[in-house]
Design a protein around this motif. Sequence first.
Motif, PDB file in Angstrom:
ATOM      1  N   GLN A  45      -2.796  -4.506  68.921  1.00  0.00           N
ATOM      2  CA  GLN A  45      -1.479  -4.340  69.579  1.00  0.00           C
ATOM      3  C   GLN A  45      -1.597  -4.981  70.933  1.00  0.00           C
ATOM      4  N   PRO A  46      -0.302  -5.052  71.696  1.00  0.00           N
ATOM      5  CA  PRO A  46      -0.342  -5.554  72.791  1.00  0.00           C
ATOM      6  C   PRO A  46      -0.869  -4.567  74.085  1.00  0.00           C
ATOM      7  N   LEU A  47      -1.739  -5.240  74.866  1.00  0.00           N
ATOM      8  CA  LEU A  47      -2.535  -4.156  75.527  1.00  0.00           C
ATOM      9  C   LEU A  47      -2.483  -5.089  77.150  1.00  0.00           C
ATOM     10  N   SER A  48      -2.372  -4.399  78.220  1.00  0.00           N
ATOM     11  CA  SER A  48      -2.563  -4.869  79.437  1.00  0.00           C
ATOM     12  C   SER A  48      -3.609  -4.240  80.175  1.00  0.00           C
ATOM     13  N   GLU A  49      -4.242  -4.637  81.472  1.00  0.00           N
ATOM     14  CA  GLU A  49      -5.235  -4.183  82.246  1.00  0.00           C
ATOM     15  C   GLU A  49      -4.942  -2.623  82.800  1.00  0.00           C
ATOM     16  N   GLU A  50      -3.673  -2.633  83.065  1.00  0.00           N
ATOM     17  CA  GLU A  50      -2.853  -1.605  83.825  1.00  0.00           C
ATOM     18  C   GLU A  50      -3.020  -0.312  82.890  1.00  0.00           C
ATOM     19  N   GLN A  51      -3.139  -0.602  81.514  1.00  0.00           N
ATOM     20  CA  GLN A  51      -2.935   0.739  80.574  1.00  0.00           C
ATOM     21  C   GLN A  51      -4.514   0.886  80.442  1.00  0.00           C
ATOM     22  N   LEU A  52      -5.519   0.309  80.864  1.00  0.00           N
ATOM     23  CA  LEU A  52      -6.800   0.933  80.597  1.00  0.00           C
ATOM     24  C   LEU A  52      -7.137   2.274  81.396  1.00  0.00           C
ATOM     25  N   ILE A  53      -7.671   3.065  80.774  1.00  0.00           N
ATOM     26  CA  ILE A  53      -8.212   4.425  81.548  1.00  0.00           C
ATOM     27  C   ILE A  53      -9.934   4.530  81.527  1.00  0.00           C
ATOM     28  N   ASP A  54     -10.085   4.519  83.067  1.00  0.00           N
ATOM     29  CA  ASP A  54     -11.318   4.510  83.370  1.00  0.00           C
ATOM     30  C   ASP A  54     -11.884   5.803  82.940  1.00  0.00           C
ATOM     31  N   ILE A  55     -13.237   6.052  82.424  1.00  0.00           N
ATOM     32  CA  ILE A  55     -13.977   7.163  82.129  1.00  0.00           C
ATOM     33  C   ILE A  55     -15.273   7.382  83.146  1.00  0.00           C
ATOM     34  N   LYS A  56     -14.891   8.647  84.129  1.00  0.00           N
ATOM     35  CA  LYS A  56     -15.958   8.875  84.972  1.00  0.00           C
ATOM     36  C   LYS A  56     -16.948   9.592  84.331  1.00  0.00           C
ATOM     37  N   VAL A  57     -18.256   8.930  84.318  1.00  0.00           N
ATOM     38  CA  VAL A  57     -19.518   9.468  83.781  1.00  0.00           C
ATOM     39  C   VAL A  57     -20.655   9.006  84.349  1.00  0.00           C
ATOM     40  N   SER A  58     -21.533   9.739  84.435  1.00  0.00           N
ATOM     41  CA  SER A  58     -22.883   9.744  85.283  1.00  0.00           C
ATOM     42  C   SER A  58     -23.632   8.427  84.368  1.00  0.00           C
ATOM     43  N   HIS A  59     -24.239   7.380  85.244  1.00  0.00           N
ATOM     44  CA  HIS A  59     -24.816   6.221  84.426  1.00  0.00           C
ATOM     45  C   HIS A  59     -25.974   6.639  83.189  1.00  0.00           C
ATOM     46  N   PRO A  60     -25.594   6.354  82.084  1.00  0.00           N
ATOM     47  CA  PRO A  60     -26.543   6.831  81.104  1.00  0.00           C
ATOM     48  C   PRO A  60     -27.924   6.007  81.003  1.00  0.00           C
ATOM     49  N   ILE A  61     -28.926   6.518  80.480  1.00  0.00           N
ATOM     50  CA  ILE A  61     -30.420   5.840  80.333  1.00  0.00           C
ATOM     51  C   ILE A  61     -30.085   5.179  79.163  1.00  0.00           C
ATOM     52  N   ARG A  62     -30.193   3.740  79.415  1.00  0.00           N
ATOM     53  CA  ARG A  62     -30.085   2.945  78.129  1.00  0.00           C
ATOM     54  C   ARG A  62     -31.436   3.106  77.220  1.00  0.00           C
ATOM     55  N   PRO A  63     -31.095   2.957  75.996  1.00  0.00           N
ATOM     56  CA  PRO A  63     -32.303   3.361  75.022  1.00  0.00           C
ATOM     57  C   PRO A  63     -32.978   1.811  75.142  1.00  0.00           C
ATOM     58  N   LYS A  64     -34.414   2.018  74.777  1.00  0.00           N
ATOM     59  CA  LYS A  64     -35.312   0.815  74.858  1.00  0.00           C
ATOM     60  C   LYS A  64     -34.980  -0.075  73.829  1.00  0.00           C
ATOM     61  N   ALA A  65     -35.293  -1.594  74.002  1.00  0.00           N
ATOM     62  CA  ALA A  65     -34.937  -2.255  73.054  1.00  0.00           C
ATOM     63  C   ALA A  65     -36.133  -2.012  71.879  1.00  0.00           C
ATOM     64  N   PRO A  66     -35.749  -2.460  70.746  1.00  0.00           N
ATOM     65  CA  PRO A  66     -36.617  -2.147  69.297  1.00  0.00           C
ATOM     66  C   PRO A  66     -38.076  -2.950  69.986  1.00  0.00           C
ATOM     67  N   SER A  67     -38.027  -4.080  70.601  1.00  0.00           N
ATOM     68  CA  SER A  67     -39.263  -4.845  70.930  1.00  0.00           C
ATOM     69  C   SER A  67     -40.114  -4.017  71.938  1.00  0.00           C
ATOM     70  N   ALA A  68     -39.599  -3.110  72.490  1.00  0.00           N
ATOM     71  CA  ALA A  68     -40.372  -2.375  73.370  1.00  0.00           C
ATOM     72  C   ALA A  68     -41.063  -1.245  72.986  1.00  0.00           C
ATOM     73  N   THR A  69     -41.095  -0.901  71.517  1.00  0.00           N
ATOM     74  CA  THR A  69     -41.466   0.404  70.836  1.00  0.00           C
ATOM     75  C   THR A  69     -42.981   0.267  70.421  1.00  0.00           C
ATOM     76  N   SER A  70     -43.384  -1.008  70.505  1.00  0.00           N
ATOM     77  CA  SER A  70     -44.718  -1.247  69.932  1.00  0.00           C
ATOM     78  C   SER A  70     -45.749  -1.450  71.145  1.00  0.00           C
ATOM     79  N   ILE A  71     -46.767  -0.987  70.763  1.00  0.00           N
ATOM     80  CA  ILE A  71     -47.846  -0.974  71.923  1.00  0.00           C
ATOM     81  C   ILE A  71     -47.921  -2.314  72.861  1.00  0.00           C
ATOM     82  N   PRO A  72     -48.325  -3.584  72.084  1.00  0.00           N
ATOM     83  CA  PRO A  72     -48.169  -4.797  72.745  1.00  0.00           C
ATOM     84  C   PRO A  72     -47.077  -5.053  73.683  1.00  0.00           C
ATOM     85  N   ALA A  73     -45.943  -4.701  72.919  1.00  0.00           N
ATOM     86  CA  ALA A  73     -44.661  -4.934  73.774  1.00  0.00           C
ATOM     87  C   ALA A  73     -44.537  -4.130  75.109  1.00  0.00           C
TER      88      ALA A  73
END
Length: 462
Positions: A45-73
């Motif tokens: 459906q049609p959408l403009s930038e003015e219609q977007l609603i910002d969500i105020k949240v504290s910056h989340p902690i990103r989960p680690k990528a799967p490549s960082a779950t092994s000991i060598p990684a």
Amino acid sequence: ILVLSPVSNEVPEHPCVSPVSNQVYERRLIEKYIAENGADPISGQPLSEEQLIDIKVSHPIRPKAPSATSIPAILKSLQDEWDAVMLHSFTLRQQLQTTRQELSHALYQHDAACRVIARLTKEVTAAREGKSGRIVLSGCADGTVPLLTQSIMIFNVILRPIRQQAASVPGSGLHSASIPGILSLDLCPTDTNKVLTGGADKNVVVFDRREEQIVATLKGHTKKVSSVIYHPAQSVVFSASPDSTIRVWSVSGGNCVQVIRAHEASVTGLSLHATGDYLLSSSEDQYWAFSDIQTGRVLTKVTDETAGCALTCAQFHPDGLIFGTGTADSQIKIWDLKERTNVANFPGHSGPVTSIAFSENGYYLATGAQDSSLKLWDLRKLKNFKTITLDNNYEVKSLVFDQSGTYLAVGGSDIRVYICKQWSEVLNFSDHSGLVTGVAFGEHAQFLASSGMDRSLKFYSL
């Protein structure tokens, strides 16, 4: 709760809600999509930038990528972070070193400016009191002296290039005629009418230029006197000799008050510290020594074990923290007095170094050697910026800057005066019939004194 953006399938850093589809998007990505398509990516459906609603949240902690779950990684990730920290630390150390150099240069400039201001203030006071008829320096209305720029930092005094008749004191009146030669010369810094000479006859002579008479003849050395220094504040003079001793003399008493035995071979250089309490000496025994003039005690004695070469001259820098020595193998070495270490070397001459001199502002070092050349060094950049080639077989025996650091005099086969910064020759004297062994400027460069192997002491009006 972590919400994934349906566009990037990642946790958005700047989340916003589309009221059309009620989906959460990364604002950066949805704005690009709207700019290209003008519609919601899910519902269409049609959408403009003015219609977007910002969500105020504290910056989340990103989960680690799967490549960082092994000991060598994980180990690789830690290694990458360590490398980044080390690179950052190296950059900071480089910046710190640069800042230290800039600070050092600024401190030297400040010190030089303070010296100039003090000297000019004294000159203005003397001129206003009618005590100085040659140099008049204008100050501000309140009597202070304005801070001059570096290019005109010292006196605005020009040596008149008009050669006048040199006044001569016959050597027969100062030193013995049986062993000809005046080997060293110095003037009292606070009263340049008081002249000090050292002769091949083993004697040290104090001469009053104004009264034209000998004040004292000091005897005690067992060999010729190669270096002399007049103390600026006390009625005391110093002398050095190939007899391996340094003597401290009382002018008023006419006697030797201290014998400093710092060396085991000929003493080749002598310089007084800025405090007036200590002496620097160099010797053919390859050592330089730092001695207390009151007690005669040698405080420290150092050699450059890697060089293994005789020292030919020594001179303190005006700030008293560093000094220079010349060697028989054509090297100039700069030493840190506190650390007693060699901090810089200036190669370039092709013969034994015979004389060195620091300018009063501490920026320049002049050196002469048995290669018929005169070299100028910039101590801020630690490099040779000017080489003056003299006549063939010209022997440089003495170098001295005037008290303002504006002029440099060279004594040897003849006498030459150079103006600093341009480093051009402005005066030349050849009245001595023998080699010139010493040159010294009078107060405000009003006259030039010289001594020679022809046993004469000459004064040139400038």
